[in-house]
Every structure is written in C-alpha cells, then in structure tokens.
Design an enzyme around this catalytic site. Structure first.
Site, PDB file in Angstrom:
ATOM      1  N   SER A 154     -92.555 -19.939  -9.480  1.00 26.46           N
ATOM      2  CA  SER A 154     -93.051 -19.784 -10.858  1.00 26.46           C
ATOM      3  C   SER A 154     -92.824 -20.993 -11.748  1.00 26.46           C
ATOM      4  O   SER A 154     -93.303 -21.000 -12.878  1.00 26.46           O
ATOM      5  CB  SER A 154     -92.420 -18.545 -11.498  1.00 26.46           C
ATOM      6  OG  SER A 154     -93.008 -17.374 -10.995  1.00 26.46           O
ATOM      7  N   LYS A 157     -95.845 -22.459 -13.351  1.00 26.52           N
ATOM      8  CA  LYS A 157     -96.422 -21.921 -14.588  1.00 26.52           C
ATOM      9  C   LYS A 157     -96.339 -22.939 -15.731  1.00 26.52           C
ATOM     10  O   LYS A 157     -97.070 -22.823 -16.716  1.00 26.52           O
ATOM     11  CB  LYS A 157     -95.725 -20.620 -14.979  1.00 26.52           C
ATOM     12  CG  LYS A 157     -96.053 -19.427 -14.071  1.00 26.52           C
ATOM     13  CD  LYS A 157     -95.396 -18.162 -14.583  1.00 26.52           C
ATOM     14  CE  LYS A 157     -95.887 -16.919 -13.831  1.00 26.52           C
ATOM     15  NZ  LYS A 157     -95.039 -16.566 -12.703  1.00 26.52           N
ATOM     16  N   SER A 210     -91.901 -14.956 -17.094  1.00 25.98           N
ATOM     17  CA  SER A 210     -92.586 -15.275 -15.842  1.00 25.98           C
ATOM     18  C   SER A 210     -93.615 -14.227 -15.474  1.00 25.98           C
ATOM     19  O   SER A 210     -93.762 -13.849 -14.309  1.00 25.98           O
ATOM     20  CB  SER A 210     -91.581 -15.450 -14.700  1.00 25.98           C
ATOM     21  OG  SER A 210     -92.098 -16.302 -13.701  1.00 25.98           O
TER      22      SER A 210
END
Length: 466
Positions: A154, A157, A210
């Site tokens: 993640s 991101k 997240s």
C-alpha cells in the site's frame, strides 16, 4: 571527505515473534468500515496468522530474507500465493529493464549496506531493502539494496495520491455508486453507495486508513482502473522511478507489481511537494462521512465526537451508516517527535512495507523500508531507528542522490522536488507543479462508465490487510 564503507549483509538469527502493536487510542474513533470493529483486532494491522494462506507459515513473515548476491535485481521474490497469476488470456508483464548504471550514483550499485563511516546502522532493522534520504536536497544518507526490486504493497498509494491531486479538484464531491466500488477488496475505510465524499475526504481514507475502496473510487473518477494504472506508471517514469511497475491501484499484489526503495523514495518525495498530500499524511484523525448521504451521515468533529454506535434508522426508514472518526494508521505520527507522516503497507507477497518522514533541527528526512518483518520490532519502530541514525549523521557526505530525471527540462532540476510545504525552498512554482494528469494523459484518461456490479450487503467487512 568522508569515506564510504560497505557492510556485508548479515542474516538475523534467534528472533522471536513480537506481539502486535495496537493503534494509538482514539476513544471516539469509529471503524474503518461500516460496522463496529472487534476491539481486540487493531484496525491497521495485517490479518492474524490464522487467516494466512495454509501453505504459508508464520515464519515466512517473521524471518529476514537472505539477499546475498543481490538476487532481486531484476524481479521480486517469488509470490507465496496465486494473487499474481495473470487473468485468462493475459501474460505477466516483462520487468522494466535494469539501468546500465545505477540511478543515484555508482555507490548504490550493490545490495549491501552503504553508509558514511560514522553512520550507526540499527541492529534490529530487518527489511531487505531500505533507504534514508533528505526530502529537500535529495541527498541519500544511507541505504541497503536500494535498487533491489520488491513489492510496495500500500505504499504505492502515495503514487496514486499524486496522480489524483494532479487531475482532480480536492473539493470535488463524488456521489458513490455500486459501480464506483467495483474491485474494492481487502483493507476498506468504509465507503458505501449513496455516500457523498469530497476528493479530499477520499484521499484521507486512502492515505490515513489505506482504504482500497477509496483507491478504486478515485480510480473510477480518473477513467477506470486500467487507465489509472497507466497514469501511475507514466508518472513514475516521468519522475525517474524507472524500476517501478504498478499492477493495481491499491497496492494489492498483481502480475509484475514491483518497485525499489530508491524509486519509492522518489515517489514519496514527489508526493510531499503537494501541500494537500503532506497535510493528509500528517493528520492524526479526521471526521469521515457515512452513507447514504443525509441526516446522520455527516462527518463528526474528532474533538467532540460521540461514541460510534453502528448503523441507525432515519425517520424515513433509511438505514444509515453514520459518519465516524478516522484515525491515521501510521504509528510514527503518535510516537516520534517531529514526525511528518508516511504510509504503511502489507500483503502476503510484499510482507511489511513502510514510509516515514520526520523533521529535526530544520532537516527533513524520509525512510523507505521494503520486504520487512515485524520481528523484533514493528516497521514504524525500525523506521524510527533509521531516522535517528540519519539525523545523527548530519554533516556526513551523502552516498548518492535522488535523481528525478527532470534536470534537462529545468534550469534547476531540484526546484520542484525540494520545495515541499515545510521545505526551506518555499512553495513550488505554479508552472512547475501544474502537471495535470488529464492534460498529460487525456487520450486514455477520458472519464468512461465503469461496469455495474452489485455490492453484496449494506455493511462492509472489516478490512483484513494493507
């Protein structure tokens, strides 16, 4: 001139399993989903060992990897599940070519630790790859296997956030439909059909919690999942992150997914030039809307929020998932003086990944960790130890430099990258920062209709992994 020494990589032994570290308490915080969470399961941690793939033992996630001989120069370690199997009719992408010369300088060519003479490497750092850099100058303080290719989970991101902020108005309101949530799985912040969210709120869910649901909603606003992946890969290449391949918008494992500590340092440094990004990752808590929009779904004030009680029914008979307080899952913010934020990450294939940044005595440092473990300490504590070592090495000659690849198009190639919201160089020049993704990638970012799918149930599941 400070000499640079290389240390051989040593395998850690005799490590014991550490207990999970819970999120800093937020007494009024609601769930990162639409139902009240089990208080015994931290909202920001990977799933318990009991739900890991049956073929994967807990020791896989607790044991540092042997990187002797730089085995991951071309591609990441083999996956442990089937998440990277291509869809029928497709093949895995060819890995990006390995550069003839190592970006950032020849000192970064190997996979061993490279650091100034008086840099004290923390003994408990277990990540296969890590890199400490100066957010304002681009100097690389120290690194280990900076060009080894691992999965970002993640932390990718941060790249999506940059693409979104370059393309969408932060105040734009999105009314979410079932189609917008197509592809949302894993870690969910708690977005639902009928909810109304600004792009800024969705970015909070994306970066603070997240939320994979936030990632797909934003991607559909950019024209769809495939178009957004293409935009992310294009932006990564544009800023010099040429060993990065994005396979999913949310960081879940997918065919060909890879990055490096060097590339993720570039990506995070670039993201931090955007004030909205820097503000979001530095926020400890914020109100997040419920759904469907209307009475009872308003985002609460974190300082005066009542206890989350779960879904309620309005007078018109509509069941409402109320707004709740969203807490940042980055423990560095709560525990490290001068913390500026960062991003957490975890998947089965990527293991633990982490980005953290902090400011001390006017200097801003960032650290990236890839392919890490929680033993003997969680990633944020390992990052904190590396930041301490980096700040202690002030004045030492750098071991390399983050190269954005933009020097040829600017008299001062570091202007855009060195002028984040807290940087000494002041605010970025508007002409430099205005890099709208819609302008650059208009041929394939025209907004199209997403395929409709029924999202089963009115209540989202608790998120299970980053």
């Amino acid at each position: 001139m400070t000499s640079i020494r290389r240390r051989p990589v040593q395998r850690a032994a005799g490590l014991v399993t550490a207990a999970l570290v819970a999120l800093a308490p937020l007494a009024t915080a609601g769930p990162a989903a639409a139902v009240e969470p089990n208080p015994d399961i931290p909202l920001t941690e990977p799933p318990p060992v009991a739900v890991l793939p049956s073929t994967t033992s807990s020791s896989y996630f607790d044991t540092p990897r042997d990187i002797t001989g730089c085995p991951y120069r071309t591609a990441p370690p083999a996956p442990v599940d089937e998440s990277e199997v291509p869809l029928p009719g497709r093949t895995s992408p060819t890995p990006p070519p390995v550069p003839d010369s190592p970006p950032g300088g020849d000192t970064l060519a190997g996979c061993e630790i490279v650091a100034p003479d008086h840099f004290e490497v923390p003994r408990d750092v277990t990540a296969s790859s890590w890199l400490i850099s100066d957010l304002d100058t681009g100097e690389i303080v120290a690194a280990k296997d900076p060009h080894g290719r691992y999965r970002p989970a993640s932390t990718i991101k941060t790249l999506l956030a940059s693409v979104v902020l370059d393309a969408l108005d932060r105040d734009q309101i999105i009314e979410v439909t079932d189609a917008d949530l197509e592809g949302a799985e894993g870690s969910l912040v708690g977005i639902g059909p009928g909810g109304k969210y600004t792009v800024g709120r969705l970015l909070s869910g994306l970066l603070m919690s997240s939320g994979n649901d936030a990632a797909v909603v934003l991607a559909h606003q950019l024209g769809g999942i495939e178009q957004t992946i293409a935009a992310m890969n294009a932006h990564a290449a544009e800023i010099g992150a040429r060993s990065t391949y994005v396979a999913t918008v949310n960081g879940l494992d997918g065919p060909g997914m890879m990055s490096t500590a060097y590339d993720m340092s570039l990506i995070f440094r670039d993201a931090m030039t955007r004030p909205a990004f820097a503000e979001t990752v530095a926020t400890e808590s914020t109100g997040f809307p419920g759904y469907p929009a209307g009475e009872g779904a308003e985002p609460p004030d974190p300082a005066a929020a009542s206890e989350y009680t779960g879904p309620t029914m309005r007078g018109d008979g509509v069941v409402v998932n109320p707004g709740f307080v969203l807490g940042n899952d980055n423990q560095l913010l709560y525990n490290y003086p001068g913390a500026l934020g960062g991003k957490t990450g975890f998947t089965d294939d990527a293991r633990h990944t982490f980005i953290g940044a902090a400011e001390r005595n006017g200097r801003r440092l960032a650290v990236v960790l890839l392919d890490g473990t929680r033993v003997p300490s969680p990633p944020w504590q390992q990052a904190a130890a590396l930041l301490d070592a980096g700040f202690a090495a002030a004045g030492a000659d750098p071991v390399g430099f983050l190269d954005s690849g933009q020097q040829e198009s600017s008299d001062d190639g570091t202007t855009h990258l060195a002028s984040g919201p807290l940087g000494a160089a002041g605010q970025p020049d508007a002409a430099v920062v205005d890099k709208s993704v819609l302008g650059r990638y208009a041929p394939w970012l025209a907004v199209g209709a997403a395929g409709l799918v029924v999202l089963v149930g009115a209540v989202l599941t608790l998120r299970s992994r980053n």
